[in-house]
Every structure is written in C-alpha cells, then in structure tokens.
Design a protein around this motif. Structure first.
Motif, mmCIF file in Angstrom:
data_model
loop_
_atom_site.group_PDB
_atom_site.id
_atom_site.type_symbol
_atom_site.label_atom_id
_atom_site.label_comp_id
_atom_site.label_asym_id
_atom_site.label_seq_id
_atom_site.Cartn_x
_atom_site.Cartn_y
_atom_site.Cartn_z
ATOM 1 N N UNK A 100 22.508 11.952 -23.555
ATOM 2 C CA UNK A 100 22.211 11.516 -22.185
ATOM 3 C C UNK A 100 21.604 10.116 -22.048
ATOM 4 N N UNK A 101 20.967 9.534 -23.064
ATOM 5 C CA UNK A 101 20.381 8.196 -22.885
ATOM 6 C C UNK A 101 21.381 7.136 -22.440
ATOM 7 N N UNK A 102 22.660 7.276 -22.790
ATOM 8 C CA UNK A 102 23.668 6.284 -22.417
ATOM 9 C C UNK A 102 23.809 6.159 -20.899
ATOM 10 N N UNK A 103 23.577 7.257 -20.185
ATOM 11 C CA UNK A 103 23.728 7.215 -18.733
ATOM 12 C C UNK A 103 22.580 6.468 -18.060
ATOM 13 N N UNK A 104 21.446 6.359 -18.740
ATOM 14 C CA UNK A 104 20.309 5.650 -18.141
ATOM 15 C C UNK A 104 20.630 4.177 -17.925
ATOM 16 N N UNK A 105 21.447 3.597 -18.798
ATOM 17 C CA UNK A 105 21.835 2.192 -18.635
ATOM 18 C C UNK A 105 22.663 2.007 -17.377
ATOM 19 N N UNK A 106 23.603 2.909 -17.132
ATOM 20 C CA UNK A 106 24.452 2.802 -15.946
ATOM 21 C C UNK A 106 23.623 2.954 -14.679
ATOM 22 N N UNK A 107 22.706 3.927 -14.680
ATOM 23 C CA UNK A 107 21.837 4.119 -13.509
ATOM 24 C C UNK A 107 20.974 2.888 -13.269
ATOM 25 N N UNK A 108 20.440 2.317 -14.342
ATOM 26 C CA UNK A 108 19.599 1.124 -14.206
ATOM 27 C C UNK A 108 20.386 -0.048 -13.653
ATOM 28 N N UNK A 127 23.061 0.077 -11.695
ATOM 29 C CA UNK A 127 23.355 0.327 -10.280
ATOM 30 C C UNK A 127 22.130 0.041 -9.419
ATOM 31 N N UNK A 128 20.954 0.482 -9.881
ATOM 32 C CA UNK A 128 19.720 0.221 -9.129
ATOM 33 C C UNK A 128 19.457 -1.281 -9.032
ATOM 34 N N UNK A 129 19.692 -1.995 -10.119
ATOM 35 C CA UNK A 129 19.454 -3.442 -10.095
ATOM 36 C C UNK A 129 20.399 -4.147 -9.143
ATOM 37 N N UNK A 130 21.660 -3.688 -9.076
ATOM 38 C CA UNK A 130 22.599 -4.305 -8.132
ATOM 39 C C UNK A 130 22.187 -4.034 -6.687
ATOM 40 N N UNK A 131 21.744 -2.808 -6.416
ATOM 41 C CA UNK A 131 21.307 -2.483 -5.052
ATOM 42 C C UNK A 131 20.066 -3.284 -4.667
ATOM 43 N N UNK A 168 28.561 -7.414 -6.146
ATOM 44 C CA UNK A 168 28.795 -6.222 -6.948
ATOM 45 C C UNK A 168 30.051 -6.406 -7.784
ATOM 46 N N UNK A 169 30.071 -5.863 -8.990
ATOM 47 C CA UNK A 169 31.241 -6.039 -9.847
ATOM 48 C C UNK A 169 32.499 -5.419 -9.248
ATOM 49 N N UNK A 170 33.628 -5.932 -9.670
ATOM 50 C CA UNK A 170 34.914 -5.464 -9.181
ATOM 51 C C UNK A 170 35.328 -4.193 -9.907
ATOM 52 N N UNK A 178 25.789 -8.121 -15.237
ATOM 53 C CA UNK A 178 24.568 -8.336 -14.460
ATOM 54 C C UNK A 178 24.830 -8.850 -13.056
ATOM 55 N N UNK A 179 26.113 -8.834 -12.613
ATOM 56 C CA UNK A 179 26.432 -9.119 -11.224
ATOM 57 C C UNK A 179 26.585 -10.570 -10.863
ATOM 58 N N UNK A 180 26.642 -11.485 -11.828
ATOM 59 C CA UNK A 180 26.802 -12.895 -11.516
ATOM 60 C C UNK A 180 28.257 -13.281 -11.320
ATOM 61 N N UNK A 181 29.184 -12.461 -11.784
ATOM 62 C CA UNK A 181 30.617 -12.733 -11.657
ATOM 63 C C UNK A 181 31.296 -11.521 -11.044
ATOM 64 N N UNK A 182 32.398 -11.783 -10.336
ATOM 65 C CA UNK A 182 33.120 -10.692 -9.676
ATOM 66 C C UNK A 182 34.215 -10.134 -10.559
#
Length: 427
Positions: free
Chosen positions: A205-213, A215-219, A235-237, A398-402
C-alpha cells in the motif's frame, strides 16, 4: 552508489585498523550480494517498466503479459537469491564454526530489508508502469496487466498455490524417467519465502501514498495559484485514465489480501509426511527451514497417520540465548489427533491426516523495530515517485508541464538531469 563506496571503504579501513577480525573478502562478498539484490533489482525493474512503455507505444498485446510476468519473476528470483546467499555466505560458515564467519546479526535488518525491497519495488513498478502507460496512451489498457498480476500474486501467496505446484510437478516427474528434479528441494517454502508472504500485507500500500500526495499537491496548487498567485500550475494530461488505473490497482490489492488471509485462515494448505521428512534435514537456524515439529504428550498421536519425526524439537535452540524475542513467539508446529473438520477432510485427501497447529511467529527471524519498518515503507514509496519521474519527466509529474517528455529523452537523462523542473516537451 556513494553510500556503497563509503561502506566498502569503511569495511576496508576497519580491517586495516584491526577492528574487523573476520575475513574481509567474505564480508565484501556478502555486501556485494546485498547491493545486487537491492540496487541491481531496482535497475532491472526500471528496465522492465521502460520495455512495457515501449510495448504500449506500439500497441503490442505482449504488454499485458510482459509486465506482470517480468516483475513476478524478478521478485521471486530475488527472494530465492537472498535465501541462497544467506545460506551459503552467512549460515554455513557459522554452522561449521569457521573463524571467518560474518559478523553481526544479519537477520535483524539486512535480510528483512532485502526481502521487503523486493516486494515493495515490484509493487511500485506494477503501479507506476501501468500508470505511465495510461498517461502516454490515454487509455486504460494496463488494467489487463494488473489483473494478471493479481492472479500471479494470489497463486504465489497462497499456501495452496505452492502446494499444488509441488504436487503437479511431482506427478509430472513420475512420467519423465530422465528427470531427477526433486520438487520439494526447489519449491518448498523457506523461512524467507514466508517472510516474503508476510511483508506483502504491509508493503503493498505505500505506493498509493505517492499518488494521493501528488493529487493533493495539484489541488493545493490550483487553489494557491488563484488571485494571490502569479502563475497557475496546470494539471497533467490524461490523468483521468491514470486515476482509473490507480483505483483498479488499489481494489485488486485489497481483494488479494482478503482472499489470501481468508483462505489461509479457513482452509490452510496441507502439510504432508514428505514435507515433514524434508524439513527434518535442516538445522533450526537454516534459511531453508520453515517448520518446527514438537511432539506433545497431552495430545494423542497415531503413528499410522503420519510418520514420527526423526528429530523432534520442543524449542528452537536459536532463541535460547536471544533475549530480544519472547519464548512465546517461537514458531512451533505440533501434530495432534486426526483432523475431523470439513477442511481436514480436504487436507486428508492430499496426505495430511493429523492436525497441524500453525504457529503465529516466524522462527529464526527477528522482530523489526518500527523505525526499520517505517524505513522500508518509505523506500517503497520513494521508488514509486522516482520511477514516475524517470518514465514521465519530473516537470510533468509536479505539474509544470501539460505533456510528458518523450521516452527517448527520459532515457538519455537517467543519470544526470540539469534542469528537471524546467524540462518540458515542446510540441
């Protein structure tokens, strides 16, 4: 690599100063084995993920099979190689009382971390590669690879899966006179394979924490880049397909744990007389040993149901002087009267007639501290983020490129990336 070089230099310096009285080359051999089984596996998994992305780009149906099989074989091969290395480099010299045996308790941190990294890295590769493939292709074709990984892990984790594999190979070798392979010798569970099954509950389950983090950072970036901000991070494409992949992967991970834990709790795989005889050949501290048998005087036992063990033990000698482990946690399996339950009827069909009480602990291993377990989970999570950056580009992650960088550019910048957050794909 810097830490590896420093470790080798420290080992050499301790030898020169007379602080390391044991054989330098045996320690170096064990250290190189651990590096290959950690960093080497890391590189192999990265290559597997890259090949999967290439197969996705050409829309090859092999992508559905390649990623699950490659990561599964690498993971199982790492566990087997760790067991062999620990047995031949660490255990046998100590068992034979050689003067140049390895210093330190290698089962406290080193061996568990190698096993944990094997599973954590493999799970991170399965999620990250399918996620990156969804981002680059814009579809959810990676679900097929996740489903196949689910069934492979289910078969590998279940005691019934291993039992039927040994049973089938045993039946097959009877019809091949030229085959001298002994299935139990190659496929029987070891104490490290059982540890591998245990860490799958924690490190899936630790791998999913990166994805959640992420998404929160993008929001949060969207909120903070409003009127008070100077620039709006995009937000990424194709992230909608990636979210579907993540949801499916999480659902399959939960389903896998429920099925395996429920199956092993309700209908445990049988322990036959041949298995008893096989494990009686190993010392208690041997990494190949995963069964301890004790004959209890308060339970009836009929020698007609199962053969009497040739060398029964009541307590494992490895714990006699180890005060860090409670005697109650010693793994003891004892045989009792005939099993008359419904699951016992099924087990009797495959050769287990007497009751076998399964232990709660794993003998021959140590209880890891919270700091060590936390370090393992953080390592698995970090690998997920690193692999995302290598497959898609840090600026995209990290959301700097589309758009993600072309795979060819990410491969060229694997070793050195001068301006990672400013490197966007110009279409």
């Amino acid at each position: 690599m810097t830490l590896i070089g420093c470790s080798v230099f420290q080992l050499y310096w301790q030898r020169r100063m007379g602080r390391l009285l044991r054989n330098f080359w045996r320690h170096l051999q064990w250290g190189c084995a651990i590096v290959v089984l950690s960093f080497g596996v890391w590189l192999c998994l990265y290559v597997s993920a890259t090949i999967y992305i290439l197969l996705i780009s050409i829309q090859s149906p092999l992508s559905v099979v390649f990623l699950p099989v490659a990561t599964w074989l690498l993971e199982c091969g790492t566990v087997l190689s760790t067991t062999l290395a620990a047995r031949h480099i660490v255990f046998w010299p100590r068992h034979e009382s050689e003067a140049d045996a390895i210093d330190g308790d290698q089962r406290l941190h080193v061996i568990p971390c190698a096993i944990a990294c094997a599973h954590g890295f493999s799970e991170a590769t399965r999620l990250t590669a399918t996620l990156a493939g969804a981002v680059r292709s814009g579809n959810t074709g990676g679900i097929g690879a996740l489903v196949l990984s689910f069934f492979l892990n289910l078969w590998a984790r279940s005691g019934w899966g291993r039992f039927f594999t040994i049973w089938s190979v045993s039946k097959l070798t009877k019809f091949l006179p030229c085959c001298t392979m002994k299935p139990l010798a190659w496929l029987a569970p070891t104490i490290l394979s059982k540890l591998h099954d245990e860490v799958k509950v924690t490190l899936g389950y630790p791998r999913f924490s990166v994805i959640v983090t992420l998404i929160i950072s993008w929001l949060l970036a969207d909120v903070l880049s409003g009127p008070m901000g100077t620039a709006r991070m995009q937000l990424p494409e194709n992230w909608d397909s990636a979210l579907i992949i993540c949801a499916v992967a999480l659902s399959l991970e939960v389903a896998e744990d429920i099925v395996v834990l429920g199956m092993d709790k309700c209908v445990q795989a049988p322990v036959t007389g041949k298995a008893m005889d096989h494990f009686q050949n190993f010392a208690n501290e041997d990494p190949y040993q995963s069964l301890a048998v004790v004959m209890r005087s308060d339970l009836e036992f009929s020698s007609k149901t199962l053969p009497l063990p040739t060398s029964p033990v009541s307590r494992l000698s490895i714990y006699s002087s180890d005060h860090r482990i409670s005697p109650n946690s010693v793994a003891i399996t004892h045989m009792g009267p005939q099993d008359t339950t419904r699951s016992g009827i099924l087990r009797r069909t495959f050769g287990q007639n007497a009751v076998v009480h399964h232990a709660k602990g794993l003998h021959g291993l140590r209880k890891c501290k919270f700091v060590v377990v936390f370090g393992m989970t953080m390592t698995a999570a970090s690998f997920t983020l690193i692999l995302l950056e290598l497959l898609l580009g840090p600026a995209y992650v990290y959301g700097h490129c589309v758009q993600p960088l072309p795979l060819a550019e990410t491969l060229l910048k694997t070793l050195f990336w001068s301006l990672p957050l400013a490197d966007c794909h110009s279409s």
